[in-house]
Design an enzyme around this catalytic site. Structure first.
Site, PDB file in Angstrom:
ATOM      1  N   ASP A  67       0.849  -1.188   0.000  1.00 18.43           N
ATOM      2  CA  ASP A  67       0.000   0.000   0.000  1.00 18.43           C
ATOM      3  C   ASP A  67       0.888   1.242   0.000  1.00 18.43           C
ATOM      4  OD1 ASP A  67      -2.743   0.497   0.029  1.00 18.43           O
ATOM      5  OD2 ASP A  67      -2.751   1.059   2.147  1.00 18.43           O
ATOM      6  N   TYR A  69       2.218   4.789   1.302  1.00 15.71           N
ATOM      7  CA  TYR A  69       2.162   5.438   2.611  1.00 15.71           C
ATOM      8  C   TYR A  69       0.962   6.385   2.646  1.00 15.71           C
ATOM      9  CZ  TYR A  69       7.005   3.791   3.103  1.00 15.71           C
ATOM     10  OH  TYR A  69       8.134   3.019   3.182  1.00 15.71           O
ATOM     11  N   PHE A  80       8.203   1.527  -0.788  1.00 16.81           N
ATOM     12  CA  PHE A  80       9.143   1.687   0.323  1.00 16.81           C
ATOM     13  C   PHE A  80       9.871   3.036   0.336  1.00 16.81           C
ATOM     14  CE2 PHE A  80       8.750  -2.941  -0.164  1.00 16.81           C
ATOM     15  CZ  PHE A  80       8.408  -3.297   1.136  1.00 16.81           C
ATOM     16  N   HIS A 190       8.718  -9.904   5.747  1.00 18.14           N
ATOM     17  CA  HIS A 190       8.594  -8.465   5.502  1.00 18.14           C
ATOM     18  C   HIS A 190       9.606  -7.713   6.368  1.00 18.14           C
ATOM     19  CE1 HIS A 190       6.801  -4.468   5.101  1.00 18.14           C
ATOM     20  NE2 HIS A 190       6.172  -4.943   4.057  1.00 18.14           N
TER      21      HIS A 190
END
Length: 226
Positions: A67, A69, A80, A190
């Site tokens: 998703d 931010y 990221f 993750h």
């Protein structure tokens, strides 16, 4: 989405997707949210930033996020990654720590802008390309996953010798879209602190470079200028 510009090579290979009903639904939802005064991230011109920075034939490595931010100033259309001047998110801090552990000479930078990776063919793709301010996962079911699944499948089918980095259970589910013998698939926990220290030691960055060099491609310089 009238203000969104998509790099020509991607526009060509994904042309059938833009005509499908699910993509029309994405347009409708985004237009409706904007008309209702909702704030969406990333800003419209950056929704396809990952595509605009890495033409289809130049993709070498795919790093799949989930998703965008959802807080002000963070999302820049690259998984990221956050713009310079924005606090580095916890997951990216752990990615940097692994790079420092994995690669000699990697110095952890003071910012979270990964644009230098994109310039070398690292395709920083989120599964969802938009989100409502402050509401994580708010656009998870509007059609974006149909689109990004098609992106992953198209890369798998039309390209050879790519590296796919799948971090966490969500990303690992995308493995079924990737041809296992045409590409290198790297799986790990993750990098989020919620996963503990499980991401540490995956050595994905050195493994990616070894693979790329073994098939005659140039390695990625993972270092990031301050």
């Amino acid at each position: 989405m009238a203000d969104v510009k998509i790099e020509p090579s991607w526009k060509a290979v994904l042309a059938p997707e833009f005509e499908k009903l699910y993509f029309q639904n994405i347009r409708t939802v985004l237009h409706g949210a904007k008309a209702a005064g909702k704030i969406l991230y990333p800003p419209g011109p950056l929704i396809f930033n990952a595509f605009n920075k890495v033409p289809f034939e130049e993709v070498k490595v795919v790093i799949l996020g989930q998703d965008p931010y959802h807080q002000p100033g963070q999302a820049m259309g690259l998984s990221f990654s956050v713009p310079k001047g924005i606090r580095i998110p916890p997951s990216l801090i752990n990615i940097y720590k692994e790079l420092h552990r994995d690669l000699s000479g990697f110095v952890i930078p003071p910012h979270g802008d990964l644009s230098e990776w994109a310039a070398q063919g690292v395709f920083l793709l989120n599964a969802m390309l938009s989100v409502e301010k402050g509401v994580a996962g708010s656009h998870a079911k509007i059609g974006w996953q149909d689109f990004t699944n098609a992106v992953i499948h198209t890369l798998s089918e039309r390209r050879n010798g790519l590296v796919f980095m799948l971090w966490g259970n969500f990303a690992k589910q995308k493995k079924q879209l990737i041809h296992p013998t045409k590409h290198l698939i790297l799986e790990a926990a993750h990098p989020s602190p919620l996963a503990g220290n499980a991401f540490s030691g995956c050595a994905h960055f050195s493994k990616a470079n070894h693979y790329l060099q073994s098939i005659g491609k140039t390695a990625i310089d993972w270092r990031i200028a301050p």
